[in-house]
Design an enzyme around this catalytic site. Structure first.
Site, PDB file in Angstrom:
ATOM      1  N   LYS A   1      -5.721   3.152  -9.425  1.00 42.31           N
ATOM      2  CA  LYS A   1      -6.405   3.266  -8.131  1.00 42.31           C
ATOM      3  C   LYS A   1      -5.986   4.529  -7.417  1.00 42.31           C
ATOM      4  O   LYS A   1      -4.818   4.900  -7.434  1.00 42.31           O
ATOM      5  CB  LYS A   1      -5.999   2.035  -7.300  1.00 42.31           C
ATOM      6  CG  LYS A   1      -6.702   1.890  -6.003  1.00 42.31           C
ATOM      7  CD  LYS A   1      -7.695   0.736  -6.049  1.00 42.31           C
ATOM      8  CE  LYS A   1      -8.621   0.729  -4.860  1.00 42.31           C
ATOM      9  NZ  LYS A   1      -9.443   1.947  -4.723  1.00 42.31           N
TER      10      LYS A   1
ATOM     11  N   SER B   1      -7.921  -1.581   0.514  1.00 40.21           N
ATOM     12  CA  SER B   1      -8.785  -1.379  -0.663  1.00 40.21           C
ATOM     13  C   SER B   1      -8.581  -2.531  -1.654  1.00 40.21           C
ATOM     14  O   SER B   1      -9.535  -2.985  -2.299  1.00 40.21           O
ATOM     15  CB  SER B   1      -8.446  -0.060  -1.355  1.00 40.21           C
ATOM     16  OG  SER B   1      -9.147   0.995  -0.757  1.00 40.21           O
TER      17      SER B   1
ATOM     18  N   ASP C   1       3.139  -3.698  -3.152  1.00 44.57           N
ATOM     19  CA  ASP C   1       2.820  -4.819  -4.043  1.00 44.57           C
ATOM     20  C   ASP C   1       1.326  -5.030  -4.227  1.00 44.57           C
ATOM     21  O   ASP C   1       0.832  -6.151  -4.086  1.00 44.57           O
ATOM     22  CB  ASP C   1       3.448  -6.119  -3.514  1.00 44.57           C
ATOM     23  CG  ASP C   1       4.884  -6.261  -3.966  1.00 44.57           C
ATOM     24  OD1 ASP C   1       5.215  -5.752  -5.047  1.00 44.57           O
ATOM     25  OD2 ASP C   1       5.669  -6.866  -3.204  1.00 44.57           O
TER      26      ASP C   1
ATOM     27  N   LYS D   1       3.188   4.255  -4.321  1.00 39.71           N
ATOM     28  CA  LYS D   1       2.636   3.596  -3.130  1.00 39.71           C
ATOM     29  C   LYS D   1       2.193   2.169  -3.449  1.00 39.71           C
ATOM     30  O   LYS D   1       2.512   1.217  -2.731  1.00 39.71           O
ATOM     31  CB  LYS D   1       1.428   4.426  -2.669  1.00 39.71           C
ATOM     32  CG  LYS D   1       1.039   4.257  -1.258  1.00 39.71           C
ATOM     33  CD  LYS D   1      -0.123   5.166  -0.910  1.00 39.71           C
ATOM     34  CE  LYS D   1       0.242   6.631  -0.945  1.00 39.71           C
ATOM     35  NZ  LYS D   1      -0.815   7.494  -0.402  1.00 39.71           N
TER      36      LYS D   1
ATOM     37  N   HIS E   1      -0.509   3.582 -16.363  1.00 43.13           N
ATOM     38  CA  HIS E   1      -1.312   2.439 -16.827  1.00 43.13           C
ATOM     39  C   HIS E   1      -0.485   1.173 -16.914  1.00 43.13           C
ATOM     40  O   HIS E   1      -0.890   0.232 -17.586  1.00 43.13           O
ATOM     41  CB  HIS E   1      -1.909   2.762 -18.206  1.00 43.13           C
ATOM     42  CG  HIS E   1      -2.957   3.836 -18.160  1.00 43.13           C
ATOM     43  ND1 HIS E   1      -3.202   4.685 -19.198  1.00 43.13           N
ATOM     44  CD2 HIS E   1      -3.825   4.187 -17.185  1.00 43.13           C
ATOM     45  CE1 HIS E   1      -4.175   5.526 -18.884  1.00 43.13           C
ATOM     46  NE2 HIS E   1      -4.567   5.252 -17.661  1.00 43.13           N
ATOM     47  N   HIS E   2       0.692   1.134 -16.269  1.00 44.43           N
ATOM     48  CA  HIS E   2       1.510  -0.084 -16.403  1.00 44.43           C
ATOM     49  C   HIS E   2       0.814  -1.279 -15.762  1.00 44.43           C
ATOM     50  O   HIS E   2       1.102  -2.419 -16.082  1.00 44.43           O
ATOM     51  CB  HIS E   2       2.908   0.111 -15.806  1.00 44.43           C
ATOM     52  CG  HIS E   2       2.941   0.092 -14.309  1.00 44.43           C
ATOM     53  ND1 HIS E   2       2.399   1.113 -13.544  1.00 44.43           N
ATOM     54  CD2 HIS E   2       3.412  -0.821 -13.433  1.00 44.43           C
ATOM     55  CE1 HIS E   2       2.562   0.809 -12.263  1.00 44.43           C
ATOM     56  NE2 HIS E   2       3.163  -0.349 -12.166  1.00 44.43           N
TER      57      HIS E   2
ATOM     58  N   LYS F   1      -5.855   9.639  -9.076  1.00 45.11           N
ATOM     59  CA  LYS F   1      -6.472  10.469  -8.035  1.00 45.11           C
ATOM     60  C   LYS F   1      -7.562  11.311  -8.664  1.00 45.11           C
ATOM     61  O   LYS F   1      -7.464  11.699  -9.830  1.00 45.11           O
ATOM     62  CB  LYS F   1      -5.430  11.412  -7.413  1.00 45.11           C
ATOM     63  CG  LYS F   1      -5.786  11.803  -6.001  1.00 45.11           C
ATOM     64  CD  LYS F   1      -5.460  10.678  -5.053  1.00 45.11           C
ATOM     65  CE  LYS F   1      -5.726  10.985  -3.623  1.00 45.11           C
ATOM     66  NZ  LYS F   1      -5.090   9.983  -2.754  1.00 45.11           N
TER      67      LYS F   1
HETATM   68  P1  NAD Z   1     -10.345  13.614   6.362  1.00 47.59           P
HETATM   69  O1  NAD Z   1     -11.102  14.594   5.564  1.00 47.59           O
HETATM   70  O2  NAD Z   1     -11.051  12.449   6.959  1.00 47.59           O
HETATM   71  O3  NAD Z   1      -9.552  14.330   7.557  1.00 47.59           O
HETATM   72  C1  NAD Z   1      -8.725  15.450   7.425  1.00 47.59           C
HETATM   73  C2  NAD Z   1      -8.791  16.195   8.744  1.00 47.59           C
HETATM   74  O4  NAD Z   1      -7.802  17.225   8.769  1.00 47.59           O
HETATM   75  C3  NAD Z   1     -10.148  16.859   8.951  1.00 47.59           C
HETATM   76  O5  NAD Z   1     -10.638  16.514  10.243  1.00 47.59           O
HETATM   77  C4  NAD Z   1      -9.830  18.341   8.820  1.00 47.59           C
HETATM   78  O6  NAD Z   1     -10.681  19.164   9.583  1.00 47.59           O
HETATM   79  C5  NAD Z   1      -8.409  18.381   9.344  1.00 47.59           C
HETATM   80  N1  NAD Z   1      -7.664  19.568   8.926  1.00 47.59           N
HETATM   81  C6  NAD Z   1      -7.812  20.311   7.813  1.00 47.59           C
HETATM   82  N2  NAD Z   1      -6.938  21.329   7.805  1.00 47.59           N
HETATM   83  C7  NAD Z   1      -6.222  21.236   8.945  1.00 47.59           C
HETATM   84  C8  NAD Z   1      -5.170  21.987   9.520  1.00 47.59           C
HETATM   85  N3  NAD Z   1      -4.672  23.055   8.900  1.00 47.59           N
HETATM   86  N4  NAD Z   1      -4.661  21.594  10.718  1.00 47.59           N
HETATM   87  C9  NAD Z   1      -5.153  20.503  11.350  1.00 47.59           C
HETATM   88  N5  NAD Z   1      -6.158  19.747  10.866  1.00 47.59           N
HETATM   89  C10 NAD Z   1      -6.682  20.097   9.672  1.00 47.59           C
HETATM   90  O7  NAD Z   1      -9.158  13.149   5.393  1.00 47.59           O
HETATM   91  P2  NAD Z   1      -8.270  11.839   5.528  1.00 47.59           P
HETATM   92  O8  NAD Z   1      -8.874  10.796   4.676  1.00 47.59           O
HETATM   93  O9  NAD Z   1      -7.964  11.574   6.963  1.00 47.59           O
HETATM   94  O10 NAD Z   1      -6.948  12.336   4.767  1.00 47.59           O
HETATM   95  C11 NAD Z   1      -5.943  13.101   5.430  1.00 47.59           C
HETATM   96  C12 NAD Z   1      -4.654  12.994   4.632  1.00 47.59           C
HETATM   97  O11 NAD Z   1      -4.284  11.617   4.520  1.00 47.59           O
HETATM   98  C13 NAD Z   1      -4.724  13.511   3.192  1.00 47.59           C
HETATM   99  O12 NAD Z   1      -3.458  14.027   2.839  1.00 47.59           O
HETATM  100  C14 NAD Z   1      -4.997  12.258   2.392  1.00 47.59           C
HETATM  101  O13 NAD Z   1      -4.573  12.379   1.044  1.00 47.59           O
HETATM  102  C15 NAD Z   1      -4.141  11.268   3.156  1.00 47.59           C
HETATM  103  N6  NAD Z   1      -4.512   9.854   2.977  1.00 47.59           N
HETATM  104  C16 NAD Z   1      -5.768   9.399   3.237  1.00 47.59           C
HETATM  105  C17 NAD Z   1      -6.063   8.047   3.081  1.00 47.59           C
HETATM  106  C18 NAD Z   1      -7.414   7.460   3.433  1.00 47.59           C
HETATM  107  O14 NAD Z   1      -7.544   6.225   3.406  1.00 47.59           O
HETATM  108  N7  NAD Z   1      -8.418   8.248   3.777  1.00 47.59           N
HETATM  109  C19 NAD Z   1      -5.071   7.174   2.654  1.00 47.59           C
HETATM  110  C20 NAD Z   1      -3.787   7.657   2.410  1.00 47.59           C
HETATM  111  C21 NAD Z   1      -3.518   9.001   2.592  1.00 47.59           C
END
Ligand code: NAD
Length: 471
Positions: A70, A362, A99, A94, A64-65, A106
């Site tokens: 987010k 975002s 910044d 992150k 909460h700093h 989460k």
């Molecule tokens: P998403 O649900 O859109 O996509 C994830 C994809 O990975 C899916 O298509 C799923 O079928 C596939 N998948 C699942 N298990 C798998 C495996 N064993 N091998 C290969 N593919 C597999 O999710 P996303 O939003 O793209 O998020 C993916 C990662 O990125 C997560 O770790 C998330 O925390 C991180 N992330 C997402 C965002 C964002 O803006 N969406 C931002 C930062 C980090």
């Protein structure tokens, strides 16, 4: 079982490694490492056959700093409490690195979205939002969720609609969540922001001739052989931008299997093939790889895990052939694996920097919602008119006449997407400079992750000290 994958422990170990390079007292470090609050709750879900199951859900607010906090909302059958806390912690670091003025958070709901009907997904999302509202775990100045694994624009639209219905006087209600459809207060460029940010990060990394020589690679992205695990929001977009930037996609993976072709895979053709056949396997001209995780061991220059955490571990790290690992997912590399990769001279570009494009855009969406005006709306025409006046003045002073092509190449106001992408590019470039800079200042820092954590801990620690928030 607590922390079954060790993800929270991994994040805390990365924190500790970097914290050793700060001059902060241990008590302060303990405070900024610990999570501030965790809301765990259950609610019932009715199925088509009339049966009812109990759904587990969480929202973790790590720091909460800065407020609001987010972080995304994950829908996954395998999610657990420690995973949510680990992801919330990563969000704090992150946000500090790029910044954006937020603490980390989460959320998660323990469901497999592929097994729910559309109606059930909507009911789950609205109920989850209700619970957050009741406990003040959502709101434009309190806690602002976004999409994550298993959620997207559709879920964010249900969340904002529920929030607006429950807070009828809320002038800023649209800012309670980001990653919304543009028609519901979203911002252009958010959908592809994490993938685009990853592309900018990779471009910065590959632009450093000294680093590329050390890795035995040429400078620049063109011609680099890339493997991507996961073709969801993050994986699809980073693959798309890499391909457009001249890289060759030699391996692509989804959960049902993976495919490889050393001559390159056409991303759009692969996506169309998967849509038509319901599988990535048997793509014309490509070799099938099963199990899917074996794709991580393909010969390539850049490996982009963009699906889930703990994919590169001590057991498979020795077989990784990539020279650069660009972390699209959160927490895909364990600390033991990272030690092995470091010893092999592999460069790991850490999640807390590499995938920060999503939260960056975002932030722009949140600003847009709070200001109630689209970026560029006020100044576009004015800028265009000024530029035209400048052309006229130069023509008058020099006696030369510019062609219409010259004029239209220069005279244009920036639209929302252009401004968003420009802000994202600036953010990712500046953040890499900071991380690379701190590594040069401390030659004993072993890797980019420790450098990135150090940048973040210094910022958060200073913020705590300046706030004087100790009772
Ligand atoms: P998403 O649900 O859109 O996509 C994830 C994809 O990975 C899916 O298509 C799923 O079928 C596939 N998948 C699942 N298990 C798998 C495996 N064993 N091998 C290969 N593919 C597999 O999710 P996303 O939003 O793209 O998020 C993916 C990662 O990125 C997560 O770790 C998330 O925390 C991180 N992330 C997402 C965002 C964002 O803006 N969406 C931002 C930062 C980090």
């Amino acid at each position: 079982m607590s922390d079954p994958t060790g993800f929270l422990d991994n994040v805390n170990r990365s924190f500790d490694r970097a914290a050793a390079f700060t001059g902060f007292p241990q008590g302060l470090l303990d405070e900024i490492k610990a999570g501030n609050s965790l809301y765990r709750f259950e609610f019932p879900l009715r199925h088509d056959d009339g049966s009812i199951t109990v759904v587990q859900a969480w929202r973790a607010e790590h720091s909460h700093h800065k407020l609001p906090v987010k972080g995304g909302i994950r829908y996954s059958a395998d999610v657990n409490e420690d995973e949510v806390m680990a992801l919330a912690s990563l969000m704090t670091w992150k946000c500090a690195i790029v910044d954006v003025p937020f603490g980390g958070a989460k959320g998660a709901v323990q469901v497999d979205p592929r097994k729910l009907t559309l109606d059930q997904l909507e009911r789950v999302t609205r109920r989850y939002t209700h619970e957050l509202i009741k406990k003040n775990f959502i709101g434009p100045g309190v806690d602002v969720p976004a999409p994550d694994y298993g959620t997207g624009e559709r879920e964010m639209a249900w969340i904002v609609d529920t929030y607006q219905a429950m807070t009828p006087d809320g002038l800023d209600a649209l800012a309670c969540v980001t990653g919304k459809p543009v028609s519901q207060g979203g911002i252009r460029g958010r959908r592809e922001a994490t993938g685009r940010g990853l592309f900018f990060a990779l471009r910065e990394v590959c632009a450093r001739g000294d680093d590329m020589r050390t890795l035995g690679l040429t400078t620049g992205l063109a011609g680099k052989r890339v493997v991507v695990q996961g073709l969801g929001n993050v994986g699809y977009h980073v693959a798309k931008f890499c391909q457009e930037g001249g890289a060759i996609l030699v391996g692509l993976a989804e959960y049902e299997g993976a495919i490889a072709n050393p001559d390159g895979l056409d991303l759009e053709a692969v996506v169309a093939h998967r849509r038509d056949t319901k599988s990535i396997l048997h793509f014309p001209g490509a070799a099938n790889i099963t199990p899917s995780a074996d794709v991580l061991e393909l010969a390539c220059d850049v490996l982009i895990p963009a699906a889930l955490e703990t994919q590169i571990r001590a057991d498979n790290a020795p077989r990784i052939k990539a020279r650069i690992v660009l972390e699209g997912a959160n927490g895909p590399t364990t600390p033991e694996a990272e030690d092995i990769l470091n010893a092999k001279g592999v460069m790991v570009v850490p999640d807390i920097y590499a995938n920060a494009g999503g939260v960056t855009v975002s932030y722009f969406e949140w600003l847009k919602n709070l200001s109630h005006v689209r970026f560029g709306r006020m100044e576009n025409r004015y800028r265009e008119a000024s530029q035209l006046r400048m052309f006229a003045a130069i023509e008058q002073a020099t006696g030369k006449t510019f062609t219409e092509a010259d004029r239209s190449a220069v005279v244009k106001g920036a639209d929302e997407l252009t401004l968003v992408n420009s802000g994202l590019e600036e953010t990712m470039t500046a953040a890499y400079r900071d991380i690379r800079g701190i590594r040069e200042q401390h030659p004993s820092i072993p890797d980019l992750r420790t450098a990135a954590f150090l940048v973040a801990i210094e910022k958060v620690g200073r913020s705590y000290l300046e706030l004087g928030i100790f009772p």
